[in-house]
Design a protein around this motif. Sequence first.
Motif, PDB file in Angstrom:
ATOM      1  N   GLU A 211       0.813  -1.209   0.000  1.00 23.86           N
ATOM      2  CA  GLU A 211       0.000   0.000   0.000  1.00 23.86           C
ATOM      3  C   GLU A 211       0.853   1.269   0.000  1.00 23.86           C
ATOM      4  O   GLU A 211       0.441   2.303  -0.539  1.00 23.86           O
ATOM      5  CB  GLU A 211      -0.942  -0.007   1.198  1.00 23.86           C
ATOM      6  N   LYS A 212       2.054   1.226   0.574  1.00 24.41           N
ATOM      7  CA  LYS A 212       2.896   2.419   0.608  1.00 24.41           C
ATOM      8  C   LYS A 212       3.423   2.789  -0.773  1.00 24.41           C
ATOM      9  O   LYS A 212       3.870   3.925  -0.982  1.00 24.41           O
ATOM     10  CB  LYS A 212       4.056   2.214   1.578  1.00 24.41           C
ATOM     11  N   GLU A 213       3.387   1.830  -1.722  1.00 20.94           N
ATOM     12  CA  GLU A 213       3.870   2.099  -3.074  1.00 20.94           C
ATOM     13  C   GLU A 213       2.770   2.593  -3.999  1.00 20.94           C
ATOM     14  O   GLU A 213       3.034   2.948  -5.149  1.00 20.94           O
ATOM     15  CB  GLU A 213       4.510   0.826  -3.652  1.00 20.94           C
ATOM     16  N   LEU A 214       1.540   2.638  -3.511  1.00 21.32           N
ATOM     17  CA  LEU A 214       0.414   3.070  -4.343  1.00 21.32           C
ATOM     18  C   LEU A 214       0.574   4.501  -4.828  1.00 21.32           C
ATOM     19  O   LEU A 214       0.169   4.843  -5.941  1.00 21.32           O
ATOM     20  CB  LEU A 214      -0.897   2.937  -3.561  1.00 21.32           C
ATOM     21  N   ARG A 215       1.144   5.357  -3.990  1.00 23.55           N
ATOM     22  CA  ARG A 215       1.269   6.769  -4.347  1.00 23.55           C
ATOM     23  C   ARG A 215       2.190   6.979  -5.545  1.00 23.55           C
ATOM     24  O   ARG A 215       2.136   8.027  -6.198  1.00 23.55           O
ATOM     25  CB  ARG A 215       1.806   7.553  -3.152  1.00 23.55           C
ATOM     26  N   SER A 216       3.046   5.989  -5.839  1.00 23.09           N
ATOM     27  CA  SER A 216       4.004   6.126  -6.933  1.00 23.09           C
ATOM     28  C   SER A 216       3.509   5.534  -8.240  1.00 23.09           C
ATOM     29  O   SER A 216       4.170   5.680  -9.271  1.00 23.09           O
ATOM     30  CB  SER A 216       5.326   5.449  -6.550  1.00 23.09           C
ATOM     31  N   VAL A 217       2.364   4.845  -8.216  1.00 24.73           N
ATOM     32  CA  VAL A 217       1.899   4.112  -9.389  1.00 24.73           C
ATOM     33  C   VAL A 217       0.583   4.697  -9.878  1.00 24.73           C
ATOM     34  O   VAL A 217      -0.274   5.087  -9.081  1.00 24.73           O
ATOM     35  CB  VAL A 217       1.724   2.614  -9.069  1.00 24.73           C
ATOM     36  N   ASP A 218       0.410   4.736 -11.200  1.00 25.58           N
ATOM     37  CA  ASP A 218      -0.833   5.235 -11.772  1.00 25.58           C
ATOM     38  C   ASP A 218      -1.139   4.480 -13.057  1.00 25.58           C
ATOM     39  O   ASP A 218      -0.271   3.803 -13.624  1.00 25.58           O
ATOM     40  CB  ASP A 218      -0.716   6.734 -12.053  1.00 25.58           C
ATOM     41  N   ILE A 219      -2.370   4.602 -13.521  1.00 28.98           N
ATOM     42  CA  ILE A 219      -2.774   3.989 -14.790  1.00 28.98           C
ATOM     43  C   ILE A 219      -1.915   4.536 -15.913  1.00 28.98           C
ATOM     44  O   ILE A 219      -1.675   5.739 -16.006  1.00 28.98           O
ATOM     45  CB  ILE A 219      -4.268   4.267 -15.082  1.00 28.98           C
ATOM     46  N   GLY A 220      -1.431   3.642 -16.756  1.00 30.35           N
ATOM     47  CA  GLY A 220      -0.600   4.050 -17.876  1.00 30.35           C
ATOM     48  C   GLY A 220       0.887   3.951 -17.633  1.00 30.35           C
ATOM     49  O   GLY A 220       1.677   4.094 -18.584  1.00 30.35           O
ATOM     50  N   ASP A 221       1.307   3.722 -16.386  1.00 27.03           N
ATOM     51  CA  ASP A 221       2.740   3.571 -16.111  1.00 27.03           C
ATOM     52  C   ASP A 221       3.306   2.369 -16.874  1.00 27.03           C
ATOM     53  O   ASP A 221       2.681   1.299 -16.900  1.00 27.03           O
ATOM     54  CB  ASP A 221       2.988   3.380 -14.619  1.00 27.03           C
ATOM     55  N   PRO A 222       4.470   2.502 -17.486  1.00 28.56           N
ATOM     56  CA  PRO A 222       5.053   1.377 -18.231  1.00 28.56           C
ATOM     57  C   PRO A 222       5.525   0.262 -17.308  1.00 28.56           C
ATOM     58  O   PRO A 222       5.941   0.516 -16.176  1.00 28.56           O
ATOM     59  CB  PRO A 222       6.221   2.012 -18.980  1.00 28.56           C
ATOM     60  N   VAL A 223       5.451  -0.961 -17.800  1.00 26.59           N
ATOM     61  CA  VAL A 223       5.944  -2.122 -17.052  1.00 26.59           C
ATOM     62  C   VAL A 223       6.798  -2.980 -17.975  1.00 26.59           C
ATOM     63  O   VAL A 223       6.630  -2.956 -19.195  1.00 26.59           O
ATOM     64  CB  VAL A 223       4.791  -2.970 -16.468  1.00 26.59           C
ATOM     65  N   GLU A 224       7.706  -3.723 -17.361  1.00 25.07           N
ATOM     66  CA  GLU A 224       8.510  -4.716 -18.072  1.00 25.07           C
ATOM     67  C   GLU A 224       8.381  -6.037 -17.326  1.00 25.07           C
ATOM     68  O   GLU A 224       8.486  -6.072 -16.101  1.00 25.07           O
ATOM     69  CB  GLU A 224       9.977  -4.296 -18.154  1.00 25.07           C
ATOM     70  N   VAL A 225       8.169  -7.108 -18.077  1.00 25.36           N
ATOM     71  CA  VAL A 225       7.905  -8.414 -17.487  1.00 25.36           C
ATOM     72  C   VAL A 225       8.890  -9.437 -18.038  1.00 25.36           C
ATOM     73  O   VAL A 225       9.185  -9.456 -19.238  1.00 25.36           O
ATOM     74  CB  VAL A 225       6.459  -8.867 -17.783  1.00 25.36           C
ATOM     75  N   THR A 226       9.401 -10.287 -17.156  1.00 24.03           N
ATOM     76  CA  THR A 226      10.229 -11.422 -17.570  1.00 24.03           C
ATOM     77  C   THR A 226       9.663 -12.695 -16.947  1.00 24.03           C
ATOM     78  O   THR A 226       9.089 -12.655 -15.854  1.00 24.03           O
ATOM     79  CB  THR A 226      11.694 -11.253 -17.134  1.00 24.03           C
ATOM     80  N   VAL A 227       9.834 -13.806 -17.659  1.00 20.87           N
ATOM     81  CA  VAL A 227       9.403 -15.117 -17.164  1.00 20.87           C
ATOM     82  C   VAL A 227      10.546 -16.094 -17.339  1.00 20.87           C
ATOM     83  O   VAL A 227      11.393 -15.936 -18.221  1.00 20.87           O
ATOM     84  CB  VAL A 227       8.146 -15.615 -17.913  1.00 20.87           C
ATOM     85  N   ALA A 228      10.573 -17.113 -16.500  1.00 15.97           N
ATOM     86  CA  ALA A 228      11.677 -18.080 -16.521  1.00 15.97           C
ATOM     87  C   ALA A 228      11.769 -18.801 -17.859  1.00 15.97           C
ATOM     88  O   ALA A 228      12.861 -19.112 -18.333  1.00 15.97           O
ATOM     89  CB  ALA A 228      11.505 -19.089 -15.384  1.00 15.97           C
ATOM     90  N   ALA A 229      10.629 -19.065 -18.479  1.00 17.96           N
ATOM     91  CA  ALA A 229      10.619 -19.824 -19.732  1.00 17.96           C
ATOM     92  C   ALA A 229      11.280 -19.075 -20.878  1.00 17.96           C
ATOM     93  O   ALA A 229      11.708 -19.686 -21.854  1.00 17.96           O
ATOM     94  CB  ALA A 229       9.180 -20.181 -20.107  1.00 17.96           C
ATOM     95  N   LYS A 230      11.385 -17.733 -20.764  1.00 18.88           N
ATOM     96  CA  LYS A 230      11.943 -16.926 -21.850  1.00 18.88           C
ATOM     97  C   LYS A 230      13.251 -16.256 -21.473  1.00 18.88           C
ATOM     98  O   LYS A 230      13.729 -15.373 -22.192  1.00 18.88           O
ATOM     99  CB  LYS A 230      10.917 -15.872 -22.296  1.00 18.88           C
ATOM    100  N   GLY A 231      13.831 -16.679 -20.357  1.00 17.94           N
ATOM    101  CA  GLY A 231      15.128 -16.163 -19.968  1.00 17.94           C
ATOM    102  C   GLY A 231      15.113 -14.665 -19.759  1.00 17.94           C
ATOM    103  O   GLY A 231      14.316 -14.131 -19.000  1.00 17.94           O
ATOM    104  N   SER A 232      16.008 -13.959 -20.464  1.00 22.26           N
ATOM    105  CA  SER A 232      16.148 -12.511 -20.293  1.00 22.26           C
ATOM    106  C   SER A 232      15.247 -11.699 -21.212  1.00 22.26           C
ATOM    107  O   SER A 232      15.304 -10.470 -21.200  1.00 22.26           O
ATOM    108  CB  SER A 232      17.608 -12.106 -20.524  1.00 22.26           C
ATOM    109  N   GLU A 233      14.426 -12.355 -22.010  1.00 21.19           N
ATOM    110  CA  GLU A 233      13.537 -11.624 -22.916  1.00 21.19           C
ATOM    111  C   GLU A 233      12.549 -10.783 -22.109  1.00 21.19           C
ATOM    112  O   GLU A 233      11.959 -11.249 -21.141  1.00 21.19           O
ATOM    113  CB  GLU A 233      12.777 -12.593 -23.819  1.00 21.19           C
TER     114      GLU A 233
END
Length: 372
Positions: free
Chosen positions: A209-231
Amino acid sequence: MGTFSRFAMAIVLLLVLLGGVFSYKFYQLEQIKAKFSQPRPPAVVEATEVVMATWQTSIQSIGSIRAINGVRIANEMPGVVTEVLFESGQRVEKGDILIRLNSEIEQAILKKSRAEEQLASKEFQHNVDLISKRAVSQLAYDKAKAAEDSARARVQEAEAQLGKKVITAPFNGVLGLRLADIGQYLFVGTPIVEINMLNPILVEYTLSEKELRSVDIGDPVEVTVAAKGSEVFKGSVTAINSSVTPETRTVKLRAQLLNLQQGLKPGMFATVRTFAEGPREVVAIPNTSISFNTYGNFAYVLTENSAGQLVTERRTLETGFKRGSMTEVKQGLEAGERIVASGLLRLRAGQQVKIKQNDSSRDPASVSTGVK
């Protein structure tokens, strides 16, 4: 020689022997003391420089991949499978027929209902002609009209029942494994196949909850998964839950990602990095230069003593975010200072060291300082 003389001689010999042993041990101790009193040779270390880097503040969390639309298709009507018109893993469009169930009874009911509708329609039309001539009562006319409407409704019902014997794709997507075979009797609600829309796709994750003030709709995200390594899969925050979970004091977020090659699958474990603020300048050093422990993090700074020798100075650090192989230092170091790059366990404060030459792997110029 008397007994007393022999006893005295034995005592003398014993004293001589003990004196020799003690003398030898004393000599050994002196040699060891002299060895340890000699100055230790300088330890050879790898050095690096504290650098300024441009980072974009991010918040890291974990979550799960899920489809925007994803269901397990099942039958609404019982019946025997007569046709299977798809293969496991096939891409389908909305409305494509997947399975047909035996529908002989439903077809017969529909045929009967249509015949009854035709008869009711003719009777009503006949009453329309008679009521215009005042040859039939209003009640008879109304009964004929109701009979026609009822017959038409039974036809629609029969058509709907027949339609449920043909199972189609509810949306565009990719099918999973086939779970039904030709000739199999399907009870109501029997799973047939899973279908998921894979591009775009969603990731669901939580933040405190303390991180809510820093996040808003439209903020960019980057996602990684184990199956795709560093992609890295990129997207943006599309929804933030309207409430915080009381038990964990966390809030659930949802982000949409591009998945052109469909490498992301629903249910995958994902590491999510949300970029909440713009780029900022930070002091950064390699992770290997920091000793992480419960008593506080520290690094060894390379300085010169009064004799002009290169020695180590233990410096307590306040660290911040990590970015790959680098860690942000909020307090304790200044850009341009030289520090020991690795091998901290064999060092102590004030120890004389020698920098390993030709060490390009720790050259601060090789550290990426661009915006990430």
